[in-house]
Design a protein around this motif. Sequence first.
Motif, PDB file in Angstrom:
ATOM      1  N   LEU A 111       0.839  -1.202   0.000  1.00  0.00           N
ATOM      2  CA  LEU A 111       0.000   0.000   0.000  1.00  0.00           C
ATOM      3  C   LEU A 111       0.875   1.254   0.000  1.00  0.00           C
ATOM      4  CD1 LEU A 111      -3.176   0.503   0.299  1.00  0.00           C
ATOM      5  CD2 LEU A 111      -2.579   1.313   2.573  1.00  0.00           C
ATOM      6  N   ASP A 112       1.940   1.243   0.774  1.00  0.00           N
ATOM      7  CA  ASP A 112       2.851   2.394   0.792  1.00  0.00           C
ATOM      8  C   ASP A 112       3.517   2.583  -0.569  1.00  0.00           C
ATOM      9  OD1 ASP A 112       2.274   3.032   3.405  1.00  0.00           O
ATOM     10  OD2 ASP A 112       4.020   2.013   4.252  1.00  0.00           O
ATOM     11  N   GLY A 113       3.825   1.479  -1.245  1.00  0.00           N
ATOM     12  CA  GLY A 113       4.412   1.575  -2.568  1.00  0.00           C
ATOM     13  C   GLY A 113       3.465   2.197  -3.572  1.00  0.00           C
ATOM     14  N   PHE A 114       2.221   1.760  -3.547  1.00  0.00           N
ATOM     15  CA  PHE A 114       1.215   2.342  -4.441  1.00  0.00           C
ATOM     16  C   PHE A 114       0.982   3.814  -4.108  1.00  0.00           C
ATOM     17  CE2 PHE A 114      -0.157  -2.123  -5.202  1.00  0.00           C
ATOM     18  CZ  PHE A 114      -0.213  -2.093  -6.583  1.00  0.00           C
ATOM     19  N   ALA A 115       0.941   4.135  -2.815  1.00  0.00           N
ATOM     20  CA  ALA A 115       0.680   5.516  -2.398  1.00  0.00           C
ATOM     21  C   ALA A 115       1.742   6.452  -2.951  1.00  0.00           C
ATOM     22  CB  ALA A 115       0.618   5.603  -0.873  1.00  0.00           C
ATOM     23  N   ALA A 116       3.008   6.072  -2.834  1.00  0.00           N
ATOM     24  CA  ALA A 116       4.081   6.926  -3.338  1.00  0.00           C
ATOM     25  C   ALA A 116       4.008   7.058  -4.851  1.00  0.00           C
ATOM     26  CB  ALA A 116       5.434   6.358  -2.915  1.00  0.00           C
ATOM     27  N   THR A 117       3.742   5.967  -5.546  1.00  0.00           N
ATOM     28  CA  THR A 117       3.693   5.999  -7.009  1.00  0.00           C
ATOM     29  C   THR A 117       2.565   6.885  -7.502  1.00  0.00           C
ATOM     30  OG1 THR A 117       4.547   3.720  -6.994  1.00  0.00           O
ATOM     31  CG2 THR A 117       3.672   4.554  -9.075  1.00  0.00           C
ATOM     32  N   LEU A 118       1.464   6.883  -6.777  1.00  0.00           N
ATOM     33  CA  LEU A 118       0.316   7.716  -7.144  1.00  0.00           C
ATOM     34  C   LEU A 118       0.425   9.135  -6.586  1.00  0.00           C
ATOM     35  CD1 LEU A 118      -2.505   5.085  -6.458  1.00  0.00           C
ATOM     36  CD2 LEU A 118      -1.726   5.861  -8.718  1.00  0.00           C
ATOM     37  N   GLY A 119       1.346   9.341  -5.631  1.00  0.00           N
ATOM     38  CA  GLY A 119       1.459  10.651  -5.006  1.00  0.00           C
ATOM     39  C   GLY A 119       0.344  10.948  -4.032  1.00  0.00           C
TER      40      GLY A 119
END
Length: 232
Positions: free
Chosen positions: A168-176
């Motif tokens: 989830l943290d990985g997706f959050a950063a990628t999406l900003g």
Amino acid sequence: MAMEPSTYPEPDVRLARLAGAVGLSATWPPTDALLDVLAERTGLRTHDLLLVADLPVPETAWLFDETAGASSSLVSRSLALPEAGRRLLRDRARSMTAPPGTLTPWEPRPHEQYPPGFGSLLLRMLALRNLNWSGAAKVMCLMSGVCKAASTIGAVGRGAKPLDAEMLDGFAATLGVPGAVLAALTGVHRSVAGPALAPEVVDTATLVWEVRHLTRDQESLLTEYAEASGSQ
């Protein structure tokens, strides 16, 4: 075993979760005004919110040069630039338009057709940014330090791998997008609230969005510009 679909709520519930995360009340069906405010407060794009709500996304949103998308070189250079350099890079990307006839409608391949679930929702958000499994894995690693194989990214989309706090943290950063926003949407428990996204991560996520409709040649020109800016 795919476990997400059985716990995947209806679109009105998903939108209400997002609204609640940023102190809003959601109406159903959502108005354009609500979607605009949600986009501003959550960091998601309006097209992302249309996916959340199972509403039609404009066909033009799915026009891409599938050999393009944000490359590792462009992302790494953006992350290393100072604030002013990142702003100029985003402005340049925003000013570019793909030549007529160079973009084609995205057609999901068999392995990109997912069952309903939060994993598939997040992968479709990345697809809106012209990021396939491999591209998403590279960008996610650079932007968040969450480094997974492309096949692992795909497994999350298929529901074969659970969407856990790390992913989830990985997706959050990628999406900003703040991790807390995606946690509220998905119901994934984060034992420790992560730090706020660094400015260079938020700016680079915006750049990833801005280059989605550019060609590979245009993306290469941007990378050269970013490299030159970093050496000044």
